[in-house]
Structures are given as C-alpha cells and as structure tokens.
Design a protein around this motif. Structure first.
Motif, PDB file in Angstrom:
ATOM      1  N   ALA A  15      16.380  22.155  31.526  1.00 13.86           N
ATOM      2  CA  ALA A  15      15.057  21.575  31.717  1.00 13.86           C
ATOM      3  C   ALA A  15      15.053  20.571  32.870  1.00 13.86           C
ATOM      4  O   ALA A  15      14.054  19.920  33.126  1.00 13.86           O
ATOM      5  CB  ALA A  15      14.581  20.918  30.428  1.00 13.86           C
ATOM      6  N   GLY A  16      16.184  20.441  33.524  1.00 14.89           N
ATOM      7  CA  GLY A  16      16.260  19.551  34.678  1.00 14.89           C
ATOM      8  C   GLY A  16      16.306  18.074  34.322  1.00 14.89           C
ATOM      9  O   GLY A  16      15.857  17.227  35.102  1.00 14.89           O
ATOM     10  N   ALA A  17      16.852  17.773  33.183  1.00 15.86           N
ATOM     11  CA  ALA A  17      16.863  16.379  32.729  1.00 15.86           C
ATOM     12  C   ALA A  17      17.849  15.532  33.528  1.00 15.86           C
ATOM     13  O   ALA A  17      18.904  16.006  33.947  1.00 15.86           O
ATOM     14  CB  ALA A  17      17.238  16.323  31.253  1.00 15.86           C
ATOM     15  N   THR A  18      17.497  14.295  33.733  1.00 14.81           N
ATOM     16  CA  THR A  18      18.442  13.344  34.317  1.00 14.81           C
ATOM     17  C   THR A  18      19.024  12.459  33.229  1.00 14.81           C
ATOM     18  O   THR A  18      20.043  11.825  33.405  1.00 14.81           O
ATOM     19  CB  THR A  18      17.746  12.442  35.356  1.00 14.81           C
ATOM     20  N   HIS A  21      17.022  10.944  26.001  1.00 10.16           N
ATOM     21  CA  HIS A  21      16.720   9.742  25.222  1.00 10.16           C
ATOM     22  C   HIS A  21      16.864   9.953  23.728  1.00 10.16           C
ATOM     23  O   HIS A  21      17.221   9.055  22.999  1.00 10.16           O
ATOM     24  CB  HIS A  21      15.281   9.272  25.506  1.00 10.16           C
ATOM     25  N   LEU A  50      25.072  13.206  29.616  1.00  9.18           N
ATOM     26  CA  LEU A  50      23.653  12.930  29.878  1.00  9.18           C
ATOM     27  C   LEU A  50      22.998  12.208  28.710  1.00  9.18           C
ATOM     28  O   LEU A  50      21.974  11.562  28.862  1.00  9.18           O
ATOM     29  CB  LEU A  50      22.899  14.262  30.055  1.00  9.18           C
ATOM     30  N   SER A 103      14.367  19.380  18.936  1.00  6.46           N
ATOM     31  CA  SER A 103      13.770  19.037  20.225  1.00  6.46           C
ATOM     32  C   SER A 103      14.587  17.947  20.923  1.00  6.46           C
ATOM     33  O   SER A 103      15.470  17.322  20.325  1.00  6.46           O
ATOM     34  CB  SER A 103      12.335  18.536  20.026  1.00  6.46           C
ATOM     35  N   LEU A 104      14.273  17.763  22.181  1.00  5.84           N
ATOM     36  CA  LEU A 104      14.931  16.750  23.001  1.00  5.84           C
ATOM     37  C   LEU A 104      13.870  15.905  23.688  1.00  5.84           C
ATOM     38  O   LEU A 104      12.836  16.432  24.095  1.00  5.84           O
ATOM     39  CB  LEU A 104      15.749  17.421  24.126  1.00  5.84           C
ATOM     40  N   GLU A 105      14.153  14.648  23.817  1.00  5.47           N
ATOM     41  CA  GLU A 105      13.290  13.816  24.646  1.00  5.47           C
ATOM     42  C   GLU A 105      14.100  13.441  25.884  1.00  5.47           C
ATOM     43  O   GLU A 105      15.181  12.868  25.753  1.00  5.47           O
ATOM     44  CB  GLU A 105      12.886  12.574  23.858  1.00  5.47           C
ATOM     45  N   ILE A 106      13.574  13.819  27.027  1.00  2.00           N
ATOM     46  CA  ILE A 106      14.365  13.666  28.253  1.00  2.00           C
ATOM     47  C   ILE A 106      13.541  13.042  29.384  1.00  2.00           C
ATOM     48  O   ILE A 106      12.319  12.991  29.333  1.00  2.00           O
ATOM     49  CB  ILE A 106      14.903  15.036  28.747  1.00  2.00           C
ATOM     50  N   ASP A 107      14.249  12.610  30.383  1.00  5.38           N
ATOM     51  CA  ASP A 107      13.614  12.218  31.645  1.00  5.38           C
ATOM     52  C   ASP A 107      13.775  13.376  32.610  1.00  5.38           C
ATOM     53  O   ASP A 107      14.836  14.013  32.629  1.00  5.38           O
ATOM     54  CB  ASP A 107      14.338  11.018  32.250  1.00  5.38           C
TER      55      ASP A 107
ATOM     56  N   HIS B  56      19.591  16.506  39.062  1.00  2.00           N
ATOM     57  CA  HIS B  56      18.478  17.445  39.121  1.00  2.00           C
ATOM     58  C   HIS B  56      17.177  16.757  39.516  1.00  2.00           C
ATOM     59  O   HIS B  56      16.134  17.355  39.472  1.00  2.00           O
ATOM     60  CB  HIS B  56      18.244  18.093  37.756  1.00  2.00           C
ATOM     61  N   HIS B  65       8.397  21.543  35.716  1.00  2.48           N
ATOM     62  CA  HIS B  65       8.152  20.114  35.945  1.00  2.48           C
ATOM     63  C   HIS B  65       6.690  19.936  36.343  1.00  2.48           C
ATOM     64  O   HIS B  65       6.206  20.586  37.246  1.00  2.48           O
ATOM     65  CB  HIS B  65       9.028  19.602  37.077  1.00  2.48           C
ATOM     66  N   PRO B  75       8.640  10.077  33.717  1.00  2.00           N
ATOM     67  CA  PRO B  75       8.185   9.850  32.346  1.00  2.00           C
ATOM     68  C   PRO B  75       9.011  10.687  31.374  1.00  2.00           C
ATOM     69  O   PRO B  75       9.504  11.763  31.730  1.00  2.00           O
ATOM     70  CB  PRO B  75       6.734  10.321  32.386  1.00  2.00           C
ATOM     71  N   ARG B  77       9.683  13.272  28.534  1.00  3.29           N
ATOM     72  CA  ARG B  77       8.958  14.429  28.018  1.00  3.29           C
ATOM     73  C   ARG B  77       9.782  15.042  26.908  1.00  3.29           C
ATOM     74  O   ARG B  77      11.002  14.828  26.820  1.00  3.29           O
ATOM     75  CB  ARG B  77       8.683  15.432  29.136  1.00  3.29           C
ATOM     76  N   VAL B  79      11.133  18.366  24.934  1.00  5.97           N
ATOM     77  CA  VAL B  79      11.392  19.804  25.048  1.00  5.97           C
ATOM     78  C   VAL B  79      11.652  20.346  23.647  1.00  5.97           C
ATOM     79  O   VAL B  79      12.546  19.881  22.957  1.00  5.97           O
ATOM     80  CB  VAL B  79      12.651  20.048  25.925  1.00  5.97           C
ATOM     81  N   GLU B  80      10.850  21.311  23.230  1.00  6.00           N
ATOM     82  CA  GLU B  80      11.061  21.952  21.926  1.00  6.00           C
ATOM     83  C   GLU B  80      12.192  22.974  22.070  1.00  6.00           C
ATOM     84  O   GLU B  80      12.168  23.776  22.994  1.00  6.00           O
ATOM     85  CB  GLU B  80       9.787  22.664  21.461  1.00  6.00           C
ATOM     86  N   VAL B  81      13.161  22.930  21.192  1.00  6.82           N
ATOM     87  CA  VAL B  81      14.279  23.867  21.305  1.00  6.82           C
ATOM     88  C   VAL B  81      14.313  24.819  20.109  1.00  6.82           C
ATOM     89  O   VAL B  81      14.287  26.029  20.261  1.00  6.82           O
ATOM     90  CB  VAL B  81      15.627  23.123  21.430  1.00  6.82           C
TER      91      VAL B  81
END
Lengths: 107, 300
Positions: A15-18, A21, A50, A103-107, B56, B65, B75, B77, B79-81
């Motif tokens: 998902a291109g996360a940096t 969280h 990460l 789910s994931l919460e990412i930047d 990335h 994106h 911000p 966001r 992601v539903e996995v």
C-alpha cells in the motif's frame, strides 16, 4: 505473531506505507491465541520494522455454535458449546477460530 | 515464531528433519524463522522480516494514493486486509491433505500435554495393528530423538522432526518429513506432535483426524482448562487407565468434562500397558482406513 507481522508488513509495503500506526487483528475465542502472549511477541518483533511504535489492536470474536435441536445459532460466552435454551451440546462450531489480520492504519 | 507463545525467535536453532539418529538435515537455514525453515518451495513467497523500510513516500502515481502532500505530513489511512494469519500454513496443509488422499492414506495428528503417554500409546497401537495396517510415524520434539528411538521398537519406519525452539509442528515440516518416508504400500501415517496443549491446536497439518490424549493422572478438569485443543479433537484417547485407581481418577467427571469441551469426539479408554481398549481402537482405525480408501479415486 511473526506470521501476523510479516503479513501486515507485506500489506503495508504494497500500500506504499512509510509507517504503520496500528495493526488490527480479529481473534476468535477458540483460536487458541493468548492475547498477552501476542502483545509480548509483538513488542519483541516490531523494532526496526515499519511497524516500530505501532499499536496492536485486537478485536475479539466470540464462539458461535449451531444447535441442531433448536435449529438456531447461539453465542457462547465461555468457549463451551452448550445451547442456552435446550442445554444440549453442539459439535458444530460456526465462528470463533478466527485469526485474521483485519486492517492496518498507515501513513 | 509461534503466534501464540512466542517460541522460536528468529536466529535460534533451525528446524531439522532427520530419519537417522542425531542428524539434522537442513543446516543452511539459520537465521530464518520456522515458517520457511530450509528447502525451496516454488511458487511460495518467503516473507523475511526486512528491517530496511522502503522509501515509498514519493511513488504516488501507481497505486491507490489519493492525496498529494509533502513528505512527513501524510495523513493516516486505513487499509482493510481481512486475511487469515496462518493462511500459508492452511494452504500447505491442504496440499498435504491432497497428497495423502491421493494415496488412500489415513493420517492422524496426536496431541497432548508432555507426558500423557503419546509415544507409548502410538508404539503399542502400531504393534496392535501389526500387518493389518502398514504404518509409519513422524514425531516432533524440540530436541533429542529419544521418542523416535522408542517408536522404532514397534518396527514402523520413523522420521524425527527436531523443531528447535518451536513448540508445535507445521504443515511445511510434515510435508518435508514425508519426503523421507517410503510411502509404497503405506496405509496409516501417525504424526506425534510436540507435547503442548496450546499452540498445536492452531496448526492444521493436513491430517484426517485429530487425536487428543488425556492421561488419568493429569486431572479430570484438563479439558475445561484447554478448550480450544479439545474442541478441535475428533477423538479423545484416555490413557494410563491402569493407574486410574491409584490416582483416584473420577471417571464420571472426566467423561462429562470431555463431552463438554469436545461434544463430537469419539472417546477411547485405554492402557498401553495392559492393552485395555486397544481392540476397540484398532477396529476404529481399520474402519477409518477403509473409508479413506473408498475415497481414493485410484482404488475404484
């Protein structure tokens, strides 16, 4: 936990996360997972990834069984399969073994 | 590393599969976790825990994106996995299952606490079955091949899996161990899991039946203390019945507790020492094996 974290990190990268969280898991009552052990392993594994500093959130999924006598599904609060109405024991588990990355919460 | 208890931290002993004494077959996998300890499986990804975060931040053109923004104030966001954590193990277990089914092989996964008598019960089961079912055994332990040596006394071929720090067997370990067995003419494969009533419950190995042992010396309330393990049992074998009187075993309570935790399980009361209950167990296995054979498309 390593499997869960690897899966989460793969998904985060895709998902291109940096940064990650929060990692949210769905854990069934009959999955055999011990939440404290999960938390402990998580803390041990995230440094340098990460997900360093990320929060581990756990959604609990109660056990649900099918009662053939009453022809209905019931939720069990104690992991055992006794129907609250007719008190018969059910061998048919409908939910409660989940071990999912939700789910994931990412930047 | 186990998702339940944190066993098998990366960098510790690799998993070894050995058909012979004190031989660890795969020594080239140190530093890897047990999900992919040794050997290559084409088509499967090997998720290594990379420690270098990929940059990335600027590649916003190809994926989903939605926003443009400066580095550092992106911000959050969600992601539903929704993916099963042990999906890889489940997939490999299904592959094992297909492999076993195609050979009309009945496969048992034996689970219990350490010291419930799995090894002795399996050894005596193999003896009891004699030539009527050709049997092989795969045995998992953290260390030593003592159990493998004891099992060889039964005359069956035995493959030892030494798990190192890992507290349970996984489908991939079984898949590799099976390659070391001569499967020609084999009817029954018995897998003796690591003695542990927690983590192995989560790992499907591709077995037909899960056999959970409970010895009369362990206390009648064990099924109530470890519901996930007992709930997953197809069969509960009560072992060491010869000691029932000596340790004040309360049969009614034990049976009620097993029923409560494992309503669908068949129960066998046995003693590997006196032979009690082994007849009924033998008949059950023969019948089960016949049913598997009937499922084998090649035998039709």
């Amino acid at each position: 936990m390593q499997s869960a974290l690897n899966l989460a990190l793969d998904q985060a990268r895709q998902a291109g996360a940096t940064r990650v969280h929060e990692i949210r898991l769905r854990i069934g009552a009959l999955s055999g997972v011990v939440p404290d052990a999960l938390e402990f392993a998580f803390e041990a594994l995230v440094p340098g990834t990460l997900a360093e500093g990320a929060k581990l959130a756990v959604e609990h999924v109660p056990a649900r069984f099918w009662c053939a006598t009453c022809a209905r599904e019931f939720q069990s609060d104690d992991m055992f399969a006794e129907c609250p109405d007719c008190h018969s024991l059910s061998g048919e588990l409908r939910a409660g073994r989940e071990m999912e990355l939700a789910s994931l919460e990412i930047d | 590393m186990c998702k339940d208890c944190g066993c098998g931290l990366p960098g510790e002993n690799p998993v070894g599969v050995s058909a012979h004494h004190h031989e660890h077959a795969h020594e080239h996998n140190e530093g890897h976790e047990h999900e992919h300890g040794g050997g290559h499986h084409e088509g499967h990804d090997h998720p290594h825990p990379h420690t270098h975060p990929h940059a990335h931040a600027h590649s916003h053109d190809e994926t989903d994106h939605e926003h443009e923004h400066a580095v550092g104030d992106e911000p959050r966001r969600t992601v539903e996995v929704r993916q099963a954590i042990l999906e890889k193990n489940d997939r490999l277990a299904e592959r094992n299952r297909g492999f076993f089914r195609a050979r009309g092989l009945l496969v048992l996964n034996f689970l219990s606490s350490p010291g419930s008598g799995k090894t002795t019960f399996i050894r005596e089961s193999v003896r009891e079955l004699g030539p009527s079912l050709k049997t092989a055994v795969i045995v998992g332990d953290l260390a030593t091949d003592n159990d493998a040596q004891r099992l060889r006394e039964s005359g069956a071929p035995v493959v030892q899996i030494t798990t190192g720090t890992v507290c349970h067997l996984e489908a991939e370990m079984v898949g590799r161990a099976v390659q070391r067995l001569d499967l020609a003419g084999l009817n029954l494969l018995i897998i003796e899991n690591v003695g542990n009533l927690v983590c192995p419950a989560s790992y499907d190995l591709g077995e037909d039946l899960r056999i959970v042992l409970l010895s009369v010396t362990e206390g009648e309330d064990k099924p109530l203390k470890y519901p996930p393990m007992f709930q997953s049992a197809d069969v509960v074998v009560i072992s060491k019945m010869d000691l029932a009187q000596a340790c004040g075993y309360d049969r009614d309570t034990a049976m009620a507790n097993i029923r409560r935790a494992a309503p669908k399980a068949r129960i066998f009361e046995t003693s590997a020492k006196t032979g009690q209950g082994l007849d009924a167990w033998r008949e059950f296995l023969l019948q089960q094996q016949q049913e598997r054979k009937a499922l084998d498309p090649l035998s039709l």
